[in-house]
Design an enzyme around this catalytic site. Structure first.
Site, PDB file in Angstrom:
ATOM      1  N   GLU A  53      -7.104   4.789   7.594  1.00 25.42           N
ATOM      2  CA  GLU A  53      -6.869   6.218   7.306  1.00 25.42           C
ATOM      3  C   GLU A  53      -8.091   6.817   6.611  1.00 25.42           C
ATOM      4  O   GLU A  53      -8.442   7.974   6.858  1.00 25.42           O
ATOM      5  CB  GLU A  53      -5.593   6.374   6.467  1.00 25.42           C
ATOM      6  CG  GLU A  53      -4.354   6.172   7.329  1.00 25.42           C
ATOM      7  CD  GLU A  53      -3.151   5.600   6.600  1.00 25.42           C
ATOM      8  OE1 GLU A  53      -3.091   5.664   5.364  1.00 25.42           O
ATOM      9  OE2 GLU A  53      -2.258   5.070   7.299  1.00 25.42           O
TER      10      GLU A  53
ATOM     11  N   LYS B  83       0.179   4.247  -0.409  1.00 26.03           N
ATOM     12  CA  LYS B  83      -0.475   5.446   0.147  1.00 26.03           C
ATOM     13  C   LYS B  83      -0.217   6.661  -0.752  1.00 26.03           C
ATOM     14  O   LYS B  83      -0.104   6.520  -1.970  1.00 26.03           O
ATOM     15  CB  LYS B  83      -0.023   5.677   1.590  1.00 26.03           C
ATOM     16  CG  LYS B  83      -0.229   4.416   2.448  1.00 26.03           C
ATOM     17  CD  LYS B  83      -0.092   4.628   3.923  1.00 26.03           C
ATOM     18  CE  LYS B  83      -0.324   3.296   4.651  1.00 26.03           C
ATOM     19  NZ  LYS B  83      -0.289   3.409   6.086  1.00 26.03           N
TER      20      LYS B  83
ATOM     21  N   ASN C  57       0.874  -1.184   0.000  1.00 25.39           N
ATOM     22  CA  ASN C  57       0.000   0.000   0.000  1.00 25.39           C
ATOM     23  C   ASN C  57       0.905   1.225   0.000  1.00 25.39           C
ATOM     24  O   ASN C  57       1.456   1.592   1.036  1.00 25.39           O
ATOM     25  CB  ASN C  57      -0.894  -0.045   1.256  1.00 25.39           C
ATOM     26  CG  ASN C  57      -1.736   1.203   1.396  1.00 25.39           C
ATOM     27  OD1 ASN C  57      -1.812   2.028   0.488  1.00 25.39           O
ATOM     28  ND2 ASN C  57      -2.384   1.339   2.558  1.00 25.39           N
TER      29      ASN C  57
ATOM     30  N   SER D 127       2.901  -2.098  10.531  1.00 27.35           N
ATOM     31  CA  SER D 127       4.336  -2.179  10.825  1.00 27.35           C
ATOM     32  C   SER D 127       4.918  -3.566  10.552  1.00 27.35           C
ATOM     33  O   SER D 127       5.814  -4.019  11.257  1.00 27.35           O
ATOM     34  CB  SER D 127       4.623  -1.747  12.264  1.00 27.35           C
ATOM     35  OG  SER D 127       4.241  -0.392  12.447  1.00 27.35           O
TER      36      SER D 127
ATOM     37  N   GLU E 194      -5.895  -4.846  10.431  1.00 22.98           N
ATOM     38  CA  GLU E 194      -4.878  -3.832  10.675  1.00 22.98           C
ATOM     39  C   GLU E 194      -5.201  -3.084  11.966  1.00 22.98           C
ATOM     40  O   GLU E 194      -5.996  -2.138  11.953  1.00 22.98           O
ATOM     41  CB  GLU E 194      -4.838  -2.828   9.519  1.00 22.98           C
ATOM     42  CG  GLU E 194      -4.501  -3.446   8.179  1.00 22.98           C
ATOM     43  CD  GLU E 194      -3.889  -2.433   7.229  1.00 22.98           C
ATOM     44  OE1 GLU E 194      -2.771  -2.691   6.761  1.00 22.98           O
ATOM     45  OE2 GLU E 194      -4.503  -1.375   6.983  1.00 22.98           O
TER      46      GLU E 194
ATOM     47  N   GLY F 115       2.001   2.268  10.851  1.00 20.07           N
ATOM     48  CA  GLY F 115       2.976   3.341  10.711  1.00 20.07           C
ATOM     49  C   GLY F 115       3.608   3.778  12.029  1.00 20.07           C
ATOM     50  O   GLY F 115       4.259   4.816  12.089  1.00 20.07           O
TER      51      GLY F 115
ATOM     52  N   HIS G 284      -9.720   1.333   4.488  1.00 18.98           N
ATOM     53  CA  HIS G 284      -8.467   1.495   5.248  1.00 18.98           C
ATOM     54  C   HIS G 284      -8.716   2.428   6.426  1.00 18.98           C
ATOM     55  O   HIS G 284      -9.499   3.378   6.317  1.00 18.98           O
ATOM     56  CB  HIS G 284      -7.376   2.063   4.331  1.00 18.98           C
ATOM     57  CG  HIS G 284      -6.027   2.026   4.980  1.00 18.98           C
ATOM     58  ND1 HIS G 284      -5.619   2.975   5.890  1.00 18.98           N
ATOM     59  CD2 HIS G 284      -5.014   1.134   4.883  1.00 18.98           C
ATOM     60  CE1 HIS G 284      -4.415   2.668   6.309  1.00 18.98           C
ATOM     61  NE2 HIS G 284      -4.015   1.560   5.714  1.00 18.98           N
TER      62      HIS G 284
HETATM   63  P1  PGA Z   1       2.484   0.253   7.752  1.00 23.74           P
HETATM   64  O1  PGA Z   1       1.056   0.482   7.034  1.00 23.74           O
HETATM   65  O2  PGA Z   1       3.041  -1.040   7.207  1.00 23.74           O
HETATM   66  O3  PGA Z   1       3.310   1.459   7.361  1.00 23.74           O
HETATM   67  O4  PGA Z   1       2.216   0.173   9.223  1.00 23.74           O
HETATM   68  C1  PGA Z   1       0.174  -0.583   6.804  1.00 23.74           C
HETATM   69  C2  PGA Z   1      -1.094  -0.058   6.175  1.00 23.74           C
HETATM   70  O5  PGA Z   1      -1.537   1.036   6.535  1.00 23.74           O
HETATM   71  O6  PGA Z   1      -1.705  -0.717   5.298  1.00 23.74           O
END
Ligand code: PGA
Length: 255
Positions: free
Chosen positions: A99, A13, A11, A215, A169, A175, A97
């Site tokens: 976010e 982003k 992803n 992460s 997630e 993140g 997601h």
């Molecule tokens: P990350 O993000 O691996 O940077 O924690 C995962 C995601 O948001 O899909």
């Protein structure tokens, strides 16, 4: 050993111009070759989909989008539809997601409409669920995840369900560098598979891939991917560079 082939999805982003995205995609194509032991999906921003599609042409790496609108067309300024994605050779789409839920007000009913629309247009939805830190601390993780799964998948027919991908997630792990322990993740993954069994029958639930995201890195991936119900990863930060993403693919192939 599960019969589900592992799936690693990157992803990206809101990162990478089209030119930067092509550079990364070229590195991945060169290294992954034509026969990866795992399914690989990359999800660049909309602006890079067309050029990355060209780079991936002839490789086994699949193309995903990070969001879409539920309607096929219309007066929805700034939005992109399933037929538009299909026309760019997109096969997967990340939906719900955290976010999008937290920063753009996306609700379970909205995720549900998008999921139904994606399936209708032969896109594989990667439906994201997961609890916040406050919800985990209040011991409501399973309740929150159950509501997101049930509401997000309402009306999905048993015949289409095997095309779903679910991503667990935990919001507190995205993140942040804080990864769920393999026990914490496996507990939720097994719970989700049980829910999918109730919704779609056990044989169908056994075919649905449930990814872990939050992460995930080459160092922690082997332990997570060794869990019975963890069928791959949705990778943010570690998908932005070829080296770490390829190491994650290797970890998935070895698990
Ligand atoms: P990350 O993000 O691996 O940077 O924690 C995962 C995601 O948001 O899909």
């Amino acid at each position: 050993m599960s019969t589900r082939k592992k799936l690693i999805a990157g992803n990206w982003k809101m990162n990478k111009t089209a030119a930067d995205a092509v550079t990364l995609a070229q590195e991945l194509v060169a290294a992954v070759g034509r026969q990866p032991a795992v399914d690989v999906v990359v999800c660049p921003p909309f602006t890079a989909l067309e050029s990355v599609a060209r780079t991936l042409d002839g490789s086994l790496i699949k193309l995903g989008a990070q969001n879409m609108h539920a309607e096929p067309s219309g007066a929805f300024t700034g939005e992109v539809s399933a037929p538009m994605l299909r026309a760019l050779f997109v096969t997967h789409v990340i939906l719900g997601h955290s976010e999008r839920r937290q920063l753009f007000g996306e609700t379970d009913p909205a995720v549900n409409l998008k999921t139904l629309a994606a399936l209708k247009h032969q896109l594989r939805p990667i439906v994201c669920v997961g609890e916040t830190l406050a919800e985990r601390e209040a011991a409501s993780t399973l309740k929150v995840v159950q509501a997101q799964v049930e509401r997000g998948l309402e009306g999905v027919g048993k015949d289409h369900a095997a095309n779903l991908v679910i991503a667990y997630e935990p919001v507190w792990a995205i993140g942040t560098g804080k990864v769920a322990t393999s026990e914490q993740a496996q507990e939720v993954h097994a719970f989700i598979r049980g829910l999918l069994g109730k919704l779609f029958t056990d044989p169908v639930a056994q075919r649905i891939r449930i990814l872990y995201g939050g992460s995930m890195k080459p160092a922690n991936a082997p332990e997570l991917l060794a869990q019975k119900d963890i069928d791959g990863g949705l990778i943010g930060g570690a998908s932005l560079e070829a080296r770490s993403f390829l190491d994650l693919l290797a970890a998935a192939a070895a698990s």
